[in-house]
Design a protein around this motif. Structure first.
Motif, PDB file in Angstrom:
ATOM      1  N   THR A 142       0.916  -1.357   0.580  1.00 42.23           N
ATOM      2  CA  THR A 142       0.035  -0.006  -0.409  1.00 42.23           C
ATOM      3  C   THR A 142       0.813   1.494   0.138  1.00 42.23           C
ATOM      4  OG1 THR A 142      -1.778  -0.834   0.893  1.00 42.23           O
ATOM      5  CG2 THR A 142      -1.639   1.375   1.042  1.00 42.23           C
ATOM      6  N   ARG A 143       0.281   2.057  -1.109  1.00 38.75           N
ATOM      7  CA  ARG A 143       1.345   3.009  -0.669  1.00 38.75           C
ATOM      8  C   ARG A 143       0.938   5.045  -1.155  1.00 38.75           C
ATOM      9  NH1 ARG A 143       6.712   2.080  -5.311  1.00 38.75           N
ATOM     10  NH2 ARG A 143       7.565   0.398  -3.671  1.00 38.75           N
ATOM     11  N   ASP A 144      -0.486   4.495  -1.553  1.00 35.94           N
ATOM     12  CA  ASP A 144      -1.514   5.199  -0.807  1.00 35.94           C
ATOM     13  C   ASP A 144      -2.373   5.773  -0.369  1.00 35.94           C
ATOM     14  OD1 ASP A 144      -2.219   8.424  -1.455  1.00 35.94           O
ATOM     15  OD2 ASP A 144      -2.641   7.354  -3.931  1.00 35.94           O
ATOM     16  N   GLU A 180       7.548   6.296  -1.921  1.00 35.34           N
ATOM     17  CA  GLU A 180       7.084   5.982  -0.424  1.00 35.34           C
ATOM     18  C   GLU A 180       7.059   7.162   0.421  1.00 35.34           C
ATOM     19  OE1 GLU A 180      10.419   3.643   0.227  1.00 35.34           O
ATOM     20  OE2 GLU A 180       9.182   1.803  -0.594  1.00 35.34           O
ATOM     21  N   THR A 213      -3.796   3.339   4.740  1.00 34.25           N
ATOM     22  CA  THR A 213      -2.682   3.915   5.171  1.00 34.25           C
ATOM     23  C   THR A 213      -1.266   2.813   4.196  1.00 34.25           C
ATOM     24  OG1 THR A 213      -1.636   4.249   7.116  1.00 34.25           O
ATOM     25  CG2 THR A 213      -3.193   5.939   5.807  1.00 34.25           C
ATOM     26  N   ALA A 214      -0.419   3.930   3.907  1.00 38.89           N
ATOM     27  CA  ALA A 214       1.186   3.502   3.482  1.00 38.89           C
ATOM     28  C   ALA A 214       1.755   3.087   4.181  1.00 38.89           C
ATOM     29  CB  ALA A 214       1.873   4.624   2.960  1.00 38.89           C
ATOM     30  N   ARG A 234       1.301  11.180   2.838  1.00 40.45           N
ATOM     31  CA  ARG A 234      -0.213  10.960   2.412  1.00 40.45           C
ATOM     32  C   ARG A 234      -1.234  10.505   4.052  1.00 40.45           C
ATOM     33  NH1 ARG A 234      -1.989  10.375  -3.581  1.00 40.45           N
ATOM     34  NH2 ARG A 234      -1.104  12.222  -3.957  1.00 40.45           N
ATOM     35  N   THR A 235      -0.149   9.616   4.476  1.00 38.44           N
ATOM     36  CA  THR A 235      -0.600   9.076   5.707  1.00 38.44           C
ATOM     37  C   THR A 235      -0.783  10.021   6.598  1.00 38.44           C
ATOM     38  OG1 THR A 235       0.537   7.519   5.095  1.00 38.44           O
ATOM     39  CG2 THR A 235       0.556   7.735   7.646  1.00 38.44           C
ATOM     40  N   GLY A 243       3.803   9.152  -0.284  1.00 44.54           N
ATOM     41  CA  GLY A 243       2.844   8.111   0.327  1.00 44.54           C
ATOM     42  C   GLY A 243       2.914   8.361   2.502  1.00 44.54           C
TER      43      GLY A 243
END
Length: 266
Positions: free
Chosen positions: A63-65, A94, A83-84, A100-101, A97
């Motif tokens: 999971t990267r997004d 990464e 989440t990443a 965004r996490t 990502g």
């Protein structure tokens, strides 16, 4: 008079306390699943969603997004965000990502911080949990179907204000208890009656706050033995706010009925 006004103020206060529940019941609780890579975050999301919403592999960094899905837990709308995994990395995808996490965690109502209970604790977990600060969180010790190597006692001692659950996405052990805890963040641990009135908009909350303040002022005035005419001013303002809330015009007959049993000057 003072007793009647205090009772009304108490009921208005109870309605105001329902505002958070009303907003969540309308818009949903936002729950973000966070943690280091390969601890079972995506598996936990699929387990809560009762469907294969996200791809799960044995490889870290799948999971990267952020991935969001809407579910219901015990009748309450909940937005679950996978989440990443958070780790030190130089890979630009990464890094994005992880950024965004962290943004998702900041915007969340509750964080499910997931750890792999089959592995020994990682120093990054301590740092990441500290970074969450006062953010409402639940610590999930996942993969409890495997031999346990995590120092659960130490985790509990270091996170006394957080609920901690052992879960397995294979056997579903602990999932129901976890869901109960998530719902507890909505209801504050109290079951909500389907017949209970709930405040569900900012406008309703503001009108109730004004009415509550007016009734509180009237209660204090009654305690100070102000005349009924002066008390009626605050009561009238409260009735106006409640009238606007329910879309009805409050007449002077209500005021007359309220004060009819009291004599001016008493």
């Amino acid at each position: 008079m003072e007793t009647q006004l205090a009772s009304i103020a108490q009921r208005l206060s109870k309605l105001l306390l329902s505002a958070r529940l009303g907003f969540i019941a309308k818009n949903g609780l936002k729950v973000v699943i966070a943690g280091r890579p390969n601890v079972g975050k995506s598996s936990l999301m699929n387990c809560l969603a009762r469907t294969d919403r996200v791809i799960v592999t044995p490889y870290a960094g799948t999971t990267r997004d952020t991935v969001e899905t809407q579910i219901q837990i015990q009748g309450f709308p909940v937005s679950i965000v996978d989440t990443a995994g958070i780790q030190e990395t130089s890979h630009p995808i990464e890094i994005e990502g992880i950024k965004r996490t962290k943004a998702a965690v900041f915007e969340s109502d509750v964080v499910l911080y997931v750890m792999d209970a089959s592995q020994e604790g990682h120093p990054d977990d301590d740092a990441l949990l500290r970074d969450l600060g006062d953010k409402p969180k639940i610590i999930v010790l996942n993969k409890c179907d495997l031999p346990q190597n995590v120092n659960e006692r130490r985790i509990r001692l270091q996170n006394k204000n957080a609920a901690i659950f052992n879960t397995s996405c294979i056997t579903h052990e602990g999932i129901e208890w976890l869901e109960n805890e998530i719902v507890g963040f909505i209801t504050h641990g109290k079951a909500q009656s389907s017949e209970e009135v709930v405040v569900s908009s900012v406008r309703q909350k503001h009108l109730l706050e004004k009415a509550f303040q007016n009734v509180t002022d009237a209660t204090n005035g009654a305690r100070s033995q102000l005349s009924p005419e002066l008390l009626a001013v605050d009561v009238r303002l409260a009735l106006d706010q409640l009238g606007a809330l329910v879309g009805e015009v409050v007449t002077d007959d209500i005021l007359e009925a309220l004060f009819s049993q009291f004599c001016v000057g008493k």
